[in-house]
Design a protein around this motif. Structure first.
Motif, short mmCIF file in Angstrom:
data_model
loop_
_atom_site.label_atom_id
_atom_site.label_comp_id
_atom_site.label_asym_id
_atom_site.label_seq_id
_atom_site.Cartn_x
_atom_site.Cartn_y
_atom_site.Cartn_z
N GLN B 32 36.12 27.32 33.49
CA GLN B 32 34.84 28.32 33.91
C GLN B 32 33.66 27.58 33.36
OE1 GLN B 32 35.22 32.03 34.37
NE2 GLN B 32 36.40 30.79 35.63
N GLU B 77 42.90 37.11 25.83
CA GLU B 77 44.22 37.41 24.45
C GLU B 77 43.31 36.92 23.03
OE1 GLU B 77 46.47 35.42 27.99
OE2 GLU B 77 46.22 33.58 26.61
N SER B 80 42.04 40.25 22.00
CA SER B 80 42.34 41.60 21.96
C SER B 80 44.35 41.43 21.59
CB SER B 80 42.95 42.31 23.45
OG SER B 80 43.60 40.82 24.54
N ASP B 100 31.26 36.90 29.60
CA ASP B 100 31.22 38.04 30.03
C ASP B 100 33.33 38.98 30.32
OD1 ASP B 100 32.42 37.31 33.09
OD2 ASP B 100 30.61 36.49 32.78
N PRO B 101 33.79 40.13 31.05
CA PRO B 101 34.86 39.99 30.93
C PRO B 101 35.84 38.50 31.63
CG PRO B 101 34.19 42.20 31.07
CD PRO B 101 32.78 41.00 31.18
N ALA B 102 34.68 38.51 33.12
CA ALA B 102 36.02 37.60 34.17
C ALA B 102 36.48 35.83 33.75
CB ALA B 102 35.17 37.21 35.35
N VAL B 103 35.14 35.93 32.98
CA VAL B 103 35.21 34.22 32.30
C VAL B 103 36.21 35.05 31.09
CG1 VAL B 103 33.80 32.79 30.25
CG2 VAL B 103 32.30 33.61 32.80
N ARG B 104 36.57 35.25 30.61
CA ARG B 104 37.42 35.43 29.06
C ARG B 104 38.37 35.61 30.05
NH1 ARG B 104 32.66 38.85 26.96
NH2 ARG B 104 33.97 41.39 27.65
N HIS B 105 38.96 36.55 30.66
CA HIS B 105 40.21 35.99 31.69
C HIS B 105 40.90 34.65 31.64
CE1 HIS B 105 40.05 40.60 32.85
NE2 HIS B 105 41.06 41.07 31.65
N ARG B 106 39.76 33.67 31.89
CA ARG B 106 40.05 32.71 32.28
C ARG B 106 39.71 31.41 31.47
NH1 ARG B 106 43.52 31.60 35.83
NH2 ARG B 106 42.09 29.15 36.46
N ARG B 182 23.88 34.66 27.70
CA ARG B 182 24.54 35.37 26.79
C ARG B 182 25.52 33.97 25.95
NH1 ARG B 182 22.44 40.16 26.47
NH2 ARG B 182 24.03 41.01 25.87
#
Ligand SMILES: Cc1cc2nc3c(=O)[nH]c(=O)nc-3n(C[C@H](O)[C@H](O)[C@H](O)COP(=O)(O)OP(=O)(O)OC[C@H]3O[C@@H](n4cnc5c(N)ncnc54)[C@H](O)[C@@H]3O)c2cc1C
Ligand code: FES
Ligand code: FES
Lengths: 156, 264
Positions: B32, B77, B80, B100-106, B182
């Motif tokens: 990212q 991860e 949560s 954002d959520p997509a950045v946090r997924h990777r 952000r």
């Protein structure tokens, strides 16, 4: 070149790609699934969001090679005969203007509803707005986008 | 993006050997930061060693108050993890507000710490928690790890394996995000633990993350937001840019420190 295999919208695909190929370019240029858009190409706008192994990711910020072995779902893969409840909700609520950001909005919308359901949390308006941090609508029609996601959250 | 040769490592040892065998290789974690940088041609590694499939670099383990988080654990991860939230909610909240959520997924903890962006969130937490950064060759205290913006103690080819810390008695992070990116215009992590009070500031300093000795002294005698009222934060050494000048950032440091203390 690298040989990659993955599942895209339930179908097994295999290709030889340059190592630097972005996932979004593989999806659009090789698979010709042009519903996934490139808005910024700098990781900010979310027009390119797809699901990789069930999680929303920006496909302009991931290599195709890194998605090898994964299950990828694009906007073309969410409808199952009928429109997906999220697609229908965007339709019902006029959740789009030019429609450029819409595939990413829908993929992010489905992802957030799934996550909130799995964690047993309520996806209220404030939560939807916070969750949409990474999706930019150049037409700025956020109000109806939020309404659409909220409706779909009740139906999914 | 310039061309590169992609490798997928299946173990930490394999990643290290692929990296040392490369001309000018780089580890690829969540990508990212690295992928956007390569797209802008600000980085052009000859080889990318993808460590996203290395199981031993992932996961969170909590035993009593001791926490260890693998380098490849994603922001989502960390955000949560109920286990982590039970002992150190401040760190879980911090992770939940990165990008954002997509950045946090990777995006991953290891990638963020290795990158040491002056506006990144994790470096403040690592410094305030007095974390130990474990690499494939040694252990480095956070105080020695973050050297200056985008610069760490990591040697060429060295890989972060995990970070460990003792969960503090109290700890919280307050961030004033740049409304567009952000990233932190200023973020302050405050922790009160066995080793005393530690206050670390990101986003505001012109040389990256730093600790505030004055705030630590004030909070050591009284761990309350008003204890910071008497502390003066100098604009010297603060970043000054179109988003905010040095005086504005100095004020933000105090405001965020007070908010973090109140939340802890
Ligand atoms: C739109 C957007 C918004 C963002 N907002 C924020 C924000 O608000 N706050 C914030 O803190 N960050 C933010 N980020 C950055 C994000 O957190 C990145 O995920 C993170 O900085 C890098 O992690 P990565 O796993 O993606 O690493 P990569 O991009 O894969 O790697 C980054 C660097 O670290 C090196 N590296 C990676 N892993 C290791 C390792 N284990 N050992 C040694 N070196 C390693 C790589 O070689 C590379 O040089 C944002 C990013 C984007 C795209
Ligand atoms: S095109 Fe990927 S985030 Fe904008
Ligand atoms: S509808 Fe036009 S960009 Fe969102």
């Amino acid at each position: 070149m690298t040989s990659i295999s993955m599942t895209v919208n339930g179908k097994a695909v295999t290709a030889d790609v340059e190592d630097r190929t972005l996932l979004v370019d593989y999806i659009r240029e090789s698979l010709r699934l042009t519903g996934t858009h490139v808005g910024c190409d700098t990781s900010q706008c979310g027009a390119c969001v797809v699901h990789v192994d069930g999680k929303a990711v920006k496909s302009c910020t991931m290599l195709a090679a890194a998605a090898a072995g994964s299950e990828v779902t694009t906007i073309e893969g969410v409808a199952n005969g009928d429109l997906h409840p999220m697609q229908k909700a965007f339709n019902d609520n006029h959740g789009l203007q030019c429609g450029f950001c819409t595939p990413g909005m829908i993929m992010s919308g489905i992802d957030m509803v799934n996550r909130y359901k799995a964690e047993g949390k309520t996806l209220d308006e404030a939560a939807i707005r916070a969750e949409l941090e990474g999706n930019i609508c150049r037409c700025t029609g956020y109000h109806n986008i939020v309404k659409s996601i909220s409706q779909a959250a009740g139906e999914m | 993006m310039h061309n590169t040769t992609y490798h997928k490592a299946s173990s930490a040892a394999e990643a290290a050997s692929l990296l040392s065998g490369a001309d000018d290789g780089a580890l690829l974690a969540g990508g990212q930061t690295l992928i956007p940088t390569m797209k802008q041609r600000l980085a052009a590694p000859s080889d990318l060693v993808d460590i996203s499939g290395v199981a031993e670099l992932k996961g969170i383990s909590v035993s009593g108050s001791s926490v260890t988080i693998g380098a490849m654990t994603t922001h989502a991860e960390v955000a949560s993890s109920a286990e982590l939230r039970a002992v150190c909610p401040g760190l879980a909240d911090l992770a939940g507000h990165i990008g954002d959520p997509a950045v946090r997924h990777r995006g991953t903890l290891g990638g963020s710490v290795a990158n040491n962006d002056p506006a990144a969130d994790y470096p403040a937490a690592m410094l305030a928690l007095g974390a130990t950064i474990k690499t494939n060759t040694r252990e480095i205290a956070a105080d020695d790890f973050f050297q200056s913006m985008f610069t760490t103690a990591l040697d060429e080819g060295e890989m972060i394996v995990s970070v460990s810390f003792e969960a503090p008695e109290k700890g919280a992070y307050a961030k004033f995000p740049n409304p567009a990116s952000r990233y932190a215009m200023c973020g302050v992590f405050v922790a009160k633990g066995a080793g005393g009070v530690r206050v670390a500031v990101t986003g505001a300093g012109d040389d990256g993350v730093f600790r505030s000795a004055d705030m630590e002294a004030a909070l050591s005698s009284n761990f309350a937001a008003d204890a910071l009222d008497g502390v003066t934060v100098s604009p010297n050494g603060m970043l000054s840019d179109i988003h905010g000048d040095a005086a504005y950032r100095a004020n933000l440091v105090k405001v965020m420190a007070k908010r973090a203390t109140a939340a802890a």
